[in-house]
Write a protein that holds these residues in place. Structure first.
Motif, mmCIF file in Angstrom:
data_model
loop_
_atom_site.group_PDB
_atom_site.id
_atom_site.type_symbol
_atom_site.label_atom_id
_atom_site.label_comp_id
_atom_site.label_asym_id
_atom_site.label_seq_id
_atom_site.Cartn_x
_atom_site.Cartn_y
_atom_site.Cartn_z
ATOM 1 N N PRO A 88 0.843 -1.205 0.000
ATOM 2 C CA PRO A 88 0.000 0.000 0.000
ATOM 3 C C PRO A 88 0.876 1.253 0.000
ATOM 4 C CG PRO A 88 -0.060 -1.072 2.157
ATOM 5 C CD PRO A 88 0.749 -1.956 1.252
ATOM 6 N N SER A 89 0.474 2.276 -0.730
ATOM 7 C CA SER A 89 1.325 3.476 -0.750
ATOM 8 C C SER A 89 1.062 4.344 0.480
ATOM 9 C CB SER A 89 1.114 4.269 -2.025
ATOM 10 O OG SER A 89 -0.224 4.649 -2.118
ATOM 11 N N THR A 90 -0.129 4.211 1.092
ATOM 12 C CA THR A 90 -0.451 5.010 2.283
ATOM 13 C C THR A 90 -0.735 4.054 3.440
ATOM 14 O OG1 THR A 90 -1.517 6.613 0.818
ATOM 15 C CG2 THR A 90 -1.952 6.853 3.159
ATOM 16 N N TRP A 165 -10.048 5.227 -15.261
ATOM 17 C CA TRP A 165 -8.782 5.126 -15.990
ATOM 18 C C TRP A 165 -7.694 4.835 -14.966
ATOM 19 C CZ3 TRP A 165 -4.333 7.850 -14.916
ATOM 20 C CH2 TRP A 165 -3.242 7.597 -15.771
ATOM 21 N N SER A 166 -6.767 3.957 -15.324
ATOM 22 C CA SER A 166 -5.605 3.724 -14.486
ATOM 23 C C SER A 166 -4.415 3.603 -15.407
ATOM 24 C CB SER A 166 -5.799 2.443 -13.673
ATOM 25 O OG SER A 166 -4.795 2.345 -12.694
ATOM 26 N N ARG A 167 -3.239 3.991 -14.930
ATOM 27 C CA ARG A 167 -2.097 4.010 -15.874
ATOM 28 C C ARG A 167 -1.773 2.609 -16.357
ATOM 29 N NH1 ARG A 167 3.303 4.942 -12.110
ATOM 30 N NH2 ARG A 167 2.506 3.603 -10.472
ATOM 31 N N ARG A 168 -2.117 1.589 -15.563
ATOM 32 C CA ARG A 168 -1.980 0.212 -16.063
ATOM 33 C C ARG A 168 -3.383 -0.340 -16.268
ATOM 34 N NH1 ARG A 168 1.162 -3.073 -12.057
ATOM 35 N NH2 ARG A 168 1.238 -4.658 -13.683
ATOM 36 N N THR A 203 -4.536 9.607 -7.750
ATOM 37 C CA THR A 203 -3.357 8.903 -8.258
ATOM 38 C C THR A 203 -2.095 9.308 -7.494
ATOM 39 O OG1 THR A 203 -2.582 10.560 -9.856
ATOM 40 C CG2 THR A 203 -4.368 9.102 -10.580
ATOM 41 N N GLY A 204 -1.050 8.568 -7.743
ATOM 42 C CA GLY A 204 0.264 8.907 -7.191
ATOM 43 C C GLY A 204 1.070 9.783 -8.130
ATOM 44 N N ALA A 205 0.427 10.414 -9.094
ATOM 45 C CA ALA A 205 1.153 11.217 -10.084
ATOM 46 C C ALA A 205 1.877 12.388 -9.423
ATOM 47 C CB ALA A 205 0.178 11.744 -11.133
ATOM 48 N N SER A 290 -8.011 18.542 -2.163
ATOM 49 C CA SER A 290 -7.991 17.889 -0.852
ATOM 50 C C SER A 290 -6.553 17.557 -0.460
ATOM 51 C CB SER A 290 -8.815 16.605 -0.978
ATOM 52 O OG SER A 290 -8.543 15.708 0.065
ATOM 53 N N LEU A 291 -6.200 17.893 0.768
ATOM 54 C CA LEU A 291 -4.877 17.516 1.292
ATOM 55 C C LEU A 291 -4.993 16.557 2.460
ATOM 56 C CD1 LEU A 291 -2.502 18.696 -0.198
ATOM 57 C CD2 LEU A 291 -4.132 20.515 -0.054
ATOM 58 N N GLY A 292 -6.152 16.617 3.145
ATOM 59 C CA GLY A 292 -6.351 15.783 4.329
ATOM 60 C C GLY A 292 -6.002 16.554 5.593
ATOM 61 N N MET A 293 -6.809 16.367 6.639
ATOM 62 C CA MET A 293 -6.629 17.138 7.869
ATOM 63 C C MET A 293 -6.739 16.239 9.100
ATOM 64 S SD MET A 293 -9.229 20.181 6.832
ATOM 65 C CE MET A 293 -8.970 21.289 8.204
HETATM 66 N N1 NAD Z 1 -6.162 14.159 0.193
HETATM 67 C C1 NAD Z 1 -6.074 13.254 1.133
HETATM 68 O O1 NAD Z 1 -6.565 13.423 2.222
HETATM 69 C C2 NAD Z 1 -5.364 11.970 0.822
HETATM 70 C C3 NAD Z 1 -5.486 10.881 1.696
HETATM 71 C C4 NAD Z 1 -4.857 9.689 1.355
HETATM 72 C C5 NAD Z 1 -4.137 9.581 0.172
HETATM 73 N N2 NAD Z 1 -4.012 10.676 -0.618
HETATM 74 C C6 NAD Z 1 -3.267 10.623 -1.875
HETATM 75 O O2 NAD Z 1 -4.137 10.067 -2.855
HETATM 76 C C7 NAD Z 1 -3.379 9.385 -3.848
HETATM 77 C C8 NAD Z 1 -3.919 7.959 -3.986
HETATM 78 O O3 NAD Z 1 -3.740 7.283 -2.758
HETATM 79 P P1 NAD Z 1 -4.057 5.719 -2.616
HETATM 80 O O4 NAD Z 1 -3.967 5.398 -1.181
HETATM 81 O O5 NAD Z 1 -5.283 5.399 -3.380
HETATM 82 O O6 NAD Z 1 -2.802 5.108 -3.380
HETATM 83 P P2 NAD Z 1 -2.715 3.713 -4.162
HETATM 84 O O7 NAD Z 1 -1.278 3.394 -4.239
HETATM 85 O O8 NAD Z 1 -3.633 2.723 -3.568
HETATM 86 O O9 NAD Z 1 -3.233 4.068 -5.620
HETATM 87 C C9 NAD Z 1 -2.515 4.961 -6.408
HETATM 88 C C10 NAD Z 1 -3.056 4.946 -7.820
HETATM 89 O O10 NAD Z 1 -2.327 5.922 -8.580
HETATM 90 C C11 NAD Z 1 -1.747 5.306 -9.716
HETATM 91 N N3 NAD Z 1 -0.482 5.993 -10.004
HETATM 92 C C12 NAD Z 1 0.661 5.939 -9.299
HETATM 93 N N4 NAD Z 1 1.578 6.721 -9.874
HETATM 94 C C13 NAD Z 1 0.996 7.293 -10.957
HETATM 95 C C14 NAD Z 1 1.429 8.195 -11.944
HETATM 96 N N5 NAD Z 1 2.671 8.678 -11.936
HETATM 97 N N6 NAD Z 1 0.552 8.561 -12.912
HETATM 98 C C15 NAD Z 1 -0.705 8.083 -12.919
HETATM 99 N N7 NAD Z 1 -1.174 7.212 -12.018
HETATM 100 C C16 NAD Z 1 -0.326 6.830 -11.039
HETATM 101 C C17 NAD Z 1 -1.574 3.843 -9.365
HETATM 102 O O11 NAD Z 1 -1.521 3.074 -10.539
HETATM 103 C C18 NAD Z 1 -2.859 3.620 -8.541
HETATM 104 O O12 NAD Z 1 -3.951 3.400 -9.412
HETATM 105 C C19 NAD Z 1 -1.938 9.461 -3.380
HETATM 106 O O13 NAD Z 1 -1.333 10.550 -4.006
HETATM 107 C C20 NAD Z 1 -2.055 9.736 -1.893
HETATM 108 O O14 NAD Z 1 -0.945 10.386 -1.343
HETATM 109 C C21 NAD Z 1 -4.620 11.844 -0.319
#
Ligand code: NAD
Ligand code: YCP
Length: 312
Positions: A88-90, A165-168, A203-205, A290-293
């Protein structure tokens, strides 16, 4: 004192946290936050420690809500994972404290809280800003946030069509196979967003993937990713042409590359719209950045603990 603290895993937190309970509490706390009464709420912008060697970050998100008697902190790590990584990324843990005596009352999984409260806040923005008669929802990304956004958006709103849409592409198909309702997998961001009324970017872009020229006039964009001041999901055209709302002005100007690097002006916080001090410009193209709080995690964790207490 931690031996008396309640320990709750992800499965338990998920079970106790319902969107029906969560959304009104989030609306209420966002409204209170926007009044900036420090005798009511203290929530600094999160501290973030870069873990450069491993492409990661550790965020610490404390919050104190005096009237509700909530003292809380979330510790969250977020990593830029290599494509195909199954990690998981988060990842997050939430601590609740007794505000009077200072001891820890609960330690709980923060992944489910992060997934649900973020999606719930995006749903609040969408309720306020989406065009009347919205028919098409588009989700960019297929990870944890994409899933929680799909769940709450399809629960609360009546879209005729959902696109992802997802990059993969295979990840988009895996995402869709896990869902009950029909979802169209698109092969490009452009194809996914053209004509969409509501667009979620999760996304993680770190470079723009969503371009203003593709976004229908009057659409609402709930932008959840790009949480670093040098990361982007949205291009300058979209950021400058849209009316930009944030969860917190301080967070938005400190942490959002989409805001900082585009030079876009923040129009209002969600809480300011909830309080009626700024309008919801529903007829215009809107972005909720959204940034999250910490306050969002705090009310979520309190809700989970209340539910747990009611059963034990
Ligand atoms: N705003 C908030 O409160 C908040 C809270 C949690 C997470 N986030 C952010 O939301 C985003 C998604 O989080 P998640 O937990 O779903 O992550 P996740 O890893 O579960 O999903 C990430 C998605 O982004 C895609 N991705 C990764 N790199 C990419 C790129 N360079 N270009 C396009 N697509 C790309 C992946 O393929 C995947 O579909 C992250 O940036 C995370 O930091 C924000
Ligand atoms: O508010 C949060 O929990 C997330 C954690 C990951 C980075 C962005 N914000």
């Amino acid at each position: 004192m931690t031996e008396s603290a309640v320990l709750l895993n992800k499965h338990e937190v998920e079970r106790y946290l319902s969107y029906e309970d969560l959304i009104p509490r989030l609306e209420s706390v966002l409204g209170k936050f926007s009044k900036r009464d420090s005798s009511e709420i203290i929530q600094p912008v999160r501290s973030v420690v870069p873990i450069q060697q491993h492409n990661g970050f550790l965020g610490v998100m404390p919050a104190y809500l005096a009237a509700e008697g909530i003292l809380c902190t979330k510790m969250v790590t977020f990593y830029q994972r290599a494509e195909g990584s199954s990690l998981p990324s988060t990842q997050a843990t939430v601590l609740l404290f007794d505000p009077e005596h200072g001891h820890v009352t609960a330690i709980m999984d923060g992944e489910a809280i992060t997934a649900k409260r973020t999606a719930a806040v995006s749903a609040i923005s969408t309720k306020l800003f989406m065009p009347a008669l919205s028919k098409v929802l588009c989700i960019l990304g297929s990870g944890q946030q994409a899933r929680s956004h799909y769940d709450v958006f399809t629960k609360l709103f009546k879209f005729k069509e959902v696109r992802v849409w997802s990059r993969r592409r295979e990840m988009a198909h895996r995402f869709v196979n896990d869902l009950q309702g029909p979802v169209r997998v698109c092969s490009s961001v452009k194809e996914a967003v053209m004509g969409a009324d509501v667009i979620v970017t999760a996304t993680g872009a770190s470079e723009p993937i969503l371009f203003g020229e593709w976004v229908k006039s009057g659409a609402h964009v709930a932008a959840v990713g790009a949480c670093r001041p040098d990361w982007r999901e949205l291009d300058d055209v979209l950021m400058r042409e849209a009316v930009v709302y944030v969860d917190s002005r301080e967070g938005g100007t400190a942490e959002s590359g989409d805001i900082v690097l585009s030079g876009a002006q923040v129009f209002a916080e969600l809480g300011e719209v909830i309080n009626g001090s700024f309008p919801a410009q529903r007829e215009k193209t809107t972005v909720f950045k959204s940034l999250g709080m910490g306050i969002q995690d705090a009310v979520s964790a309190k809700l989970v603990l209340e539910k747990w207490n009611s059963e034990h």
